[in-house]
Design an enzyme around this catalytic site. Structure first.
Site, PDB file in Angstrom:
ATOM      1  N   THR A  72       0.860  -1.192   0.000  1.00 46.85           N
ATOM      2  CA  THR A  72       0.000   0.000   0.000  1.00 46.85           C
ATOM      3  C   THR A  72       0.892   1.236   0.000  1.00 46.85           C
ATOM      4  O   THR A  72       0.711   2.164  -0.803  1.00 46.85           O
ATOM      5  CB  THR A  72      -0.941   0.001   1.222  1.00 46.85           C
ATOM      6  N   ASN A 151      -5.643  -9.662  -7.703  1.00 46.14           N
ATOM      7  CA  ASN A 151      -5.821 -10.326  -6.408  1.00 46.14           C
ATOM      8  C   ASN A 151      -7.183 -10.996  -6.259  1.00 46.14           C
ATOM      9  O   ASN A 151      -7.340 -11.895  -5.453  1.00 46.14           O
ATOM     10  CB  ASN A 151      -5.606  -9.340  -5.260  1.00 46.14           C
ATOM     11  N   GLN A 179       0.701 -10.150  -5.747  1.00 44.07           N
ATOM     12  CA  GLN A 179       0.179 -11.531  -5.831  1.00 44.07           C
ATOM     13  C   GLN A 179       1.139 -12.465  -6.556  1.00 44.07           C
ATOM     14  O   GLN A 179       0.899 -13.675  -6.577  1.00 44.07           O
ATOM     15  CB  GLN A 179      -1.192 -11.537  -6.530  1.00 44.07           C
ATOM     16  N   SER A 199       4.574  -7.227  -0.841  1.00 43.15           N
ATOM     17  CA  SER A 199       4.312  -7.277   0.604  1.00 43.15           C
ATOM     18  C   SER A 199       4.701  -8.657   1.113  1.00 43.15           C
ATOM     19  O   SER A 199       4.227  -9.667   0.577  1.00 43.15           O
ATOM     20  CB  SER A 199       2.819  -7.087   0.892  1.00 43.15           C
ATOM     21  N   ALA A 200       5.515  -8.701   2.190  1.00 43.01           N
ATOM     22  CA  ALA A 200       6.041  -9.984   2.673  1.00 43.01           C
ATOM     23  C   ALA A 200       4.945 -10.959   3.114  1.00 43.01           C
ATOM     24  O   ALA A 200       5.081 -12.170   2.963  1.00 43.01           O
ATOM     25  CB  ALA A 200       7.006  -9.743   3.832  1.00 43.01           C
ATOM     26  N   HIS A 201       3.831 -10.428   3.654  1.00 40.85           N
ATOM     27  CA  HIS A 201       2.825 -11.344   4.224  1.00 40.85           C
ATOM     28  C   HIS A 201       2.056 -12.126   3.163  1.00 40.85           C
ATOM     29  O   HIS A 201       1.283 -13.027   3.494  1.00 40.85           O
ATOM     30  CB  HIS A 201       1.853 -10.583   5.132  1.00 40.85           C
ATOM     31  N   THR A 237      12.613   4.719  11.186  1.00 39.28           N
ATOM     32  CA  THR A 237      13.539   3.657  11.603  1.00 39.28           C
ATOM     33  C   THR A 237      13.155   2.353  10.917  1.00 39.28           C
ATOM     34  O   THR A 237      11.985   1.964  10.929  1.00 39.28           O
ATOM     35  CB  THR A 237      13.465   3.480  13.142  1.00 39.28           C
ATOM     36  N   CYS A 325     -10.400  -6.318   1.446  1.00 38.46           N
ATOM     37  CA  CYS A 325     -10.733  -4.912   1.594  1.00 38.46           C
ATOM     38  C   CYS A 325     -12.229  -4.688   1.412  1.00 38.46           C
ATOM     39  O   CYS A 325     -12.745  -3.650   1.752  1.00 38.46           O
ATOM     40  CB  CYS A 325      -9.968  -4.077   0.577  1.00 38.46           C
TER      41      CYS A 325
HETATM   42  N1  PMP Z   1      -1.849  -4.881  -4.169  1.00 39.44           N
HETATM   43  C1  PMP Z   1      -2.483  -6.059  -4.241  1.00 39.44           C
HETATM   44  C2  PMP Z   1      -2.687  -6.709  -5.577  1.00 39.44           C
HETATM   45  C3  PMP Z   1      -2.915  -6.692  -3.084  1.00 39.44           C
HETATM   46  O1  PMP Z   1      -3.532  -7.893  -3.157  1.00 39.44           O
HETATM   47  C4  PMP Z   1      -2.701  -6.063  -1.824  1.00 39.44           C
HETATM   48  C5  PMP Z   1      -3.189  -6.713  -0.525  1.00 39.44           C
HETATM   49  N2  PMP Z   1      -4.516  -7.155  -0.576  1.00 39.44           N
HETATM   50  C6  PMP Z   1      -2.026  -4.830  -1.805  1.00 39.44           C
HETATM   51  C7  PMP Z   1      -1.624  -4.266  -3.006  1.00 39.44           C
HETATM   52  C8  PMP Z   1      -1.756  -4.105  -0.532  1.00 39.44           C
HETATM   53  O2  PMP Z   1      -0.855  -4.817   0.273  1.00 39.44           O
HETATM   54  P1  PMP Z   1      -0.725  -4.473   1.824  1.00 39.44           P
HETATM   55  O3  PMP Z   1      -2.106  -4.619   2.405  1.00 39.44           O
HETATM   56  O4  PMP Z   1       0.226  -5.493   2.349  1.00 39.44           O
HETATM   57  O5  PMP Z   1      -0.215  -3.073   1.935  1.00 39.44           O
END
Ligand code: PMP
Length: 379
Positions: A72, A151, A179, A199-201, A237, A325
């Protein structure tokens, strides 16, 4: 009853080896990487090693990687930062109609500030047409954003082809690889990306940490202003444990990618073929071949996706309508409207995304429970 997870596109559990790699940086090696003393130097070394790993994994140079809080932030930074830096060159931006809100909303904000924005339509399978982008370009165009894969419906976009057009025209190209990073090969040269986010998660790393790739010599003003971290491009940081976790997660994904892709495609294809075979009046959304290995997405006629999720939850199955979301919202998904689904079909959406710990037994259980849940809701 055990819970079964079918929502890997929303987030993934951190791999135990990722958690183990992070531990020391939350404990004994807790230093601030900006500190010149021994604790700081240890943390700095870990971050720079991680930067090297992440860069190598996407065919980039270490100085092209900015660690941040996730995609994001990366998407906001790339869009707003590039537009600010290129004010003299032009203001027009182009984004696909299926971008994540972290691109769509900043683009809408820029539009409200007077930047013309073109939203590119997609076809029924969610594909952007590179030819249409060519036609939408003007002398004022400074940036184009097309995600690597969607996504919700899992469609993989023709990003390489679009990247070639952008490079030939000298227009910045932002690729949201959230993705795909860690799931399918991602190479910034092949994709022709000037900015790329992850995004790592989403690939078995921790939440709240990500990376933004910025091609050498690309002007981008900082998004977070403050200290000089990340070469003055992102103040605050740094998060050594998170960054180490991100790099470790990516390394594990790359080592296992061919096998994981093959297994997931096999399991995914069972969902894509068996669900419409066992249940009537189902539409499969997304592309038949240009599709993420872990994604399946359906629309069921005559029921609400929210009710279906609740029934599945009661059977121990955790799934999604498409986008975390959108949870709790009655507005049909923007993505499903963009591919031309009626409101009724968009309301009956179900996304099943699989991952590292999905087994054949999970698939079998789902294929047994889903027809029951649908039948009960349709009466
Ligand atoms: N881009 C896409 C295609 C995503 O699927 C997501 C997470 N749903 C994001 C951006 C945003 O990632 P984050 O919530 O880790 O900031």
């Amino acid at each position: 009853m055990d819970k079964i997870y079918f929502d890997y596109a929303s987030t993934t559990p951190a791999d135990p080896c990722v958690v183990a790699a992070m531990g020391p940086y939350l404990d004994g090696q807790f230093g601030n990487p900006a500190s010149p003393h021994a604790f700081g130097r240890e943390a700095l070394k870990a971050i720079e090693d991680a930067r090297e790993t992440v860069a190598r994994s996407i065919g980039a140079h270490p100085e092209e990687i900015i660690f941040n809080s996730g995609a994001t932030e990366g998407n906001n930074h790339a869009l707003l930062g590039a537009v600010r830096s290129l004010r003299d060159k032009g203001r027009h931006i182009i984004i696909s109609a299926v971008e994540h809100p972290s691109i769509e909303r900043p683009a809408a904000y820029l539009e409200s500030e007077g930047c013309p924005v073109t939203y590119l339509a997609v076809n029924r399978e969610g594909l952007v047409d590179p030819q249409q982008i060519k036609e939408a370009l003007t002398d004022e165009t400074i940036l184009v954003a097309v995600m690597h894969a969607n996504n919700e419906i899992g469609t993989i976009e023709p990003v390489e082809e679009i990247g070639k057009i952008m490079r030939a025209r000298g227009i910045l190209f932002l690729v949201d690889a959230v993705q795909t990073a860690g799931h399918v090969p991602v190479d910034v040269e092949r994709l022709g990306a000037d900015f790329l986010t992850m995004s790592a998660h989403k690939f078995y790393g921790p939440k709240g940490v990500g990376a933004l790739y910025v091609r050498r010599k690309t002007k981008i003003s900082p998004f977070l202003m403050g200290g000089d971290q990340e070469r003055g491009r992102r103040a605050s940081t740094q998060n050594p444990a998170g960054i180490v976790g991100l790099a470790k997660a990516l390394t594990v994904c790359l080592e296992n990618m061919p096998q994981e892709m093959a297994t997931q495609i096999r399991l995914r294809d069972q969902l894509l073929t068996e669900i419409p075979r066992r249940i009537q009046d189902v539409v499969v959304n997304g592309h038949s071949t240009a599709r993420l290995p872990n994604n399946s997405h359906f629309s069921f006629e005559g029921l609400s996706g929210e009710s279906l999720l609740m029934s599945l939850d009661m059977a121990g199955i955790c799934a999604s309508m498409g986008s975390a979301c959108k949870a709790g919202s009655m507005v049909p998904s923007r993505i499903l409207s963009a591919i031309g689904l009626s409101d009724e079909l968009a309301h009956g959406a179900l996304r099943l995304t699989i991952g590292r710990w999905t087994t054949q037994a999970h698939i079998d259980y789902l294929l047994e429970q889903l027809p029951v849940a649908v039948r009960n809701l349709r009466v």
